[in-house]
Write a protein that holds these residues in place. Structure first.
Motif, PDB file in Angstrom:
ATOM      1  N   PHE A 119       0.836  -1.198   0.000  1.00 48.61           N
ATOM      2  CA  PHE A 119       0.000   0.000   0.000  1.00 48.61           C
ATOM      3  C   PHE A 119       0.877   1.256   0.000  1.00 48.61           C
ATOM      4  O   PHE A 119       0.647   2.184  -0.776  1.00 48.61           O
ATOM      5  CB  PHE A 119      -0.935  -0.013   1.211  1.00 48.61           C
ATOM      6  CG  PHE A 119      -1.685   1.268   1.400  1.00 48.61           C
ATOM      7  CD1 PHE A 119      -2.672   1.662   0.517  1.00 48.61           C
ATOM      8  CD2 PHE A 119      -1.384   2.107   2.466  1.00 48.61           C
ATOM      9  CE1 PHE A 119      -3.358   2.852   0.689  1.00 48.61           C
ATOM     10  CE2 PHE A 119      -2.059   3.297   2.646  1.00 48.61           C
ATOM     11  CZ  PHE A 119      -3.049   3.678   1.751  1.00 48.61           C
ATOM     12  N   ILE A 120       1.907   1.264   0.833  1.00 51.03           N
ATOM     13  CA  ILE A 120       2.791   2.433   0.927  1.00 51.03           C
ATOM     14  C   ILE A 120       3.532   2.653  -0.393  1.00 51.03           C
ATOM     15  O   ILE A 120       3.709   3.791  -0.832  1.00 51.03           O
ATOM     16  CB  ILE A 120       3.765   2.288   2.113  1.00 51.03           C
ATOM     17  CG1 ILE A 120       2.979   2.332   3.435  1.00 51.03           C
ATOM     18  CG2 ILE A 120       4.830   3.374   2.086  1.00 51.03           C
ATOM     19  CD1 ILE A 120       3.785   1.934   4.659  1.00 51.03           C
ATOM     20  N   THR A 121       3.935   1.561  -1.067  1.00 51.23           N
ATOM     21  CA  THR A 121       4.659   1.730  -2.342  1.00 51.23           C
ATOM     22  C   THR A 121       3.825   2.471  -3.375  1.00 51.23           C
ATOM     23  O   THR A 121       4.380   3.120  -4.255  1.00 51.23           O
ATOM     24  CB  THR A 121       5.113   0.394  -2.975  1.00 51.23           C
ATOM     25  OG1 THR A 121       3.991  -0.353  -3.417  1.00 51.23           O
ATOM     26  CG2 THR A 121       5.999  -0.412  -2.055  1.00 51.23           C
ATOM     27  N   THR A 122       2.507   2.381  -3.265  1.00 51.56           N
ATOM     28  CA  THR A 122       1.659   3.033  -4.268  1.00 51.56           C
ATOM     29  C   THR A 122       1.754   4.558  -4.215  1.00 51.56           C
ATOM     30  O   THR A 122       1.300   5.224  -5.141  1.00 51.56           O
ATOM     31  CB  THR A 122       0.178   2.604  -4.128  1.00 51.56           C
ATOM     32  OG1 THR A 122      -0.346   3.066  -2.882  1.00 51.56           O
ATOM     33  CG2 THR A 122       0.033   1.099  -4.253  1.00 51.56           C
ATOM     34  N   PHE A 123       2.359   5.095  -3.160  1.00 49.90           N
ATOM     35  CA  PHE A 123       2.573   6.533  -3.057  1.00 49.90           C
ATOM     36  C   PHE A 123       3.948   6.951  -3.578  1.00 49.90           C
ATOM     37  O   PHE A 123       4.299   8.124  -3.564  1.00 49.90           O
ATOM     38  CB  PHE A 123       2.397   6.998  -1.606  1.00 49.90           C
ATOM     39  CG  PHE A 123       0.990   6.834  -1.121  1.00 49.90           C
ATOM     40  CD1 PHE A 123       0.019   7.776  -1.431  1.00 49.90           C
ATOM     41  CD2 PHE A 123       0.631   5.718  -0.385  1.00 49.90           C
ATOM     42  CE1 PHE A 123      -1.289   7.615  -0.997  1.00 49.90           C
ATOM     43  CE2 PHE A 123      -0.670   5.553   0.056  1.00 49.90           C
ATOM     44  CZ  PHE A 123      -1.635   6.497  -0.246  1.00 49.90           C
ATOM     45  N   PHE A 124       4.737   5.972  -4.017  1.00 51.43           N
ATOM     46  CA  PHE A 124       6.106   6.231  -4.486  1.00 51.43           C
ATOM     47  C   PHE A 124       6.320   5.669  -5.889  1.00 51.43           C
ATOM     48  O   PHE A 124       7.374   5.125  -6.190  1.00 51.43           O
ATOM     49  CB  PHE A 124       7.116   5.588  -3.531  1.00 51.43           C
ATOM     50  CG  PHE A 124       7.123   6.202  -2.162  1.00 51.43           C
ATOM     51  CD1 PHE A 124       7.958   7.265  -1.871  1.00 51.43           C
ATOM     52  CD2 PHE A 124       6.294   5.714  -1.155  1.00 51.43           C
ATOM     53  CE1 PHE A 124       7.954   7.848  -0.619  1.00 51.43           C
ATOM     54  CE2 PHE A 124       6.299   6.272   0.107  1.00 51.43           C
ATOM     55  CZ  PHE A 124       7.128   7.339   0.376  1.00 51.43           C
ATOM     56  N   ILE A 125       5.313   5.787  -6.743  1.00 55.86           N
ATOM     57  CA  ILE A 125       5.415   5.176  -8.078  1.00 55.86           C
ATOM     58  C   ILE A 125       5.397   6.201  -9.194  1.00 55.86           C
ATOM     59  O   ILE A 125       4.858   7.294  -9.053  1.00 55.86           O
ATOM     60  CB  ILE A 125       4.285   4.159  -8.337  1.00 55.86           C
ATOM     61  CG1 ILE A 125       2.909   4.832  -8.280  1.00 55.86           C
ATOM     62  CG2 ILE A 125       4.378   2.992  -7.404  1.00 55.86           C
ATOM     63  CD1 ILE A 125       1.764   3.922  -8.683  1.00 55.86           C
ATOM     64  N   THR A 126       6.037   5.801 -10.270  1.00 54.87           N
ATOM     65  CA  THR A 126       5.894   6.480 -11.548  1.00 54.87           C
ATOM     66  C   THR A 126       5.711   5.389 -12.588  1.00 54.87           C
ATOM     67  O   THR A 126       6.292   4.307 -12.472  1.00 54.87           O
ATOM     68  CB  THR A 126       7.128   7.342 -11.912  1.00 54.87           C
ATOM     69  OG1 THR A 126       8.288   6.515 -11.892  1.00 54.87           O
ATOM     70  CG2 THR A 126       7.313   8.481 -10.936  1.00 54.87           C
TER      71      THR A 126
END
Length: 131
Positions: A119-126
């Motif tokens: 879930f947290i990774t979804t805020f650090f994606i491109t």
């Protein structure tokens, strides 16, 4: 395909084979004792790890440590959860109940941490550019 993606895909493939073998065993033996283990191996081990491997192929995560942490908690959590379920419910070895329950719960908690990290990774994606 990057190494982390490939690790998730390979573990997914391994869990798919194990799940299929368990399914064949249950069908052949007429015993459904492995049913919860079979279900968790296929849903978490095969489908979820595969989906996460594809996710990492589609998106770039700006925090590599977060992605690595997520990948390994997913693999370790899934492995320990299904092994823990096996030794807790089917008791193939003479393990103490505390040890087998600890493996089961520890795997589940580690897997839960993995879902939170995802879930947290979804805020650090491109999104990766098409090549």
């Amino acid at each position: 395909m990057k190494r982390g993606n490939l690790v998730l895909i390979r573990f997914s493939a391994l869990f798919s084979v194990i799940g299929a073998v368990l399914g064949a065993h249950m069908a052949g033996s007429g015993s459904y004792a492995f049913r919860p283990i079979h279900a968790h191996i296929l849903v978490v081990g095969w489908l979820t790890l595969f989906a996460w491997g594809v996710y990492y192929e589609i998106f770039t995560i700006s925090s590599k440590k977060l992605a690595v942490g997520h990948t390994w908690t997913a693999i370790i959590g899934t492995t320990c959860l299904v092994l823990g379920m096996w030794v807790y419910y089917l008791k193939p070895f003479d393990f103490s109940e505390g040890l087998s329950l600890g493996l089961y719960i520890g795997g589940g908690v580690t897997l839960l941490i993995s879902f939170i990290l995802f879930f947290i990774t979804t805020f650090f994606i491109t999104k990766k550019e098409d090549k």
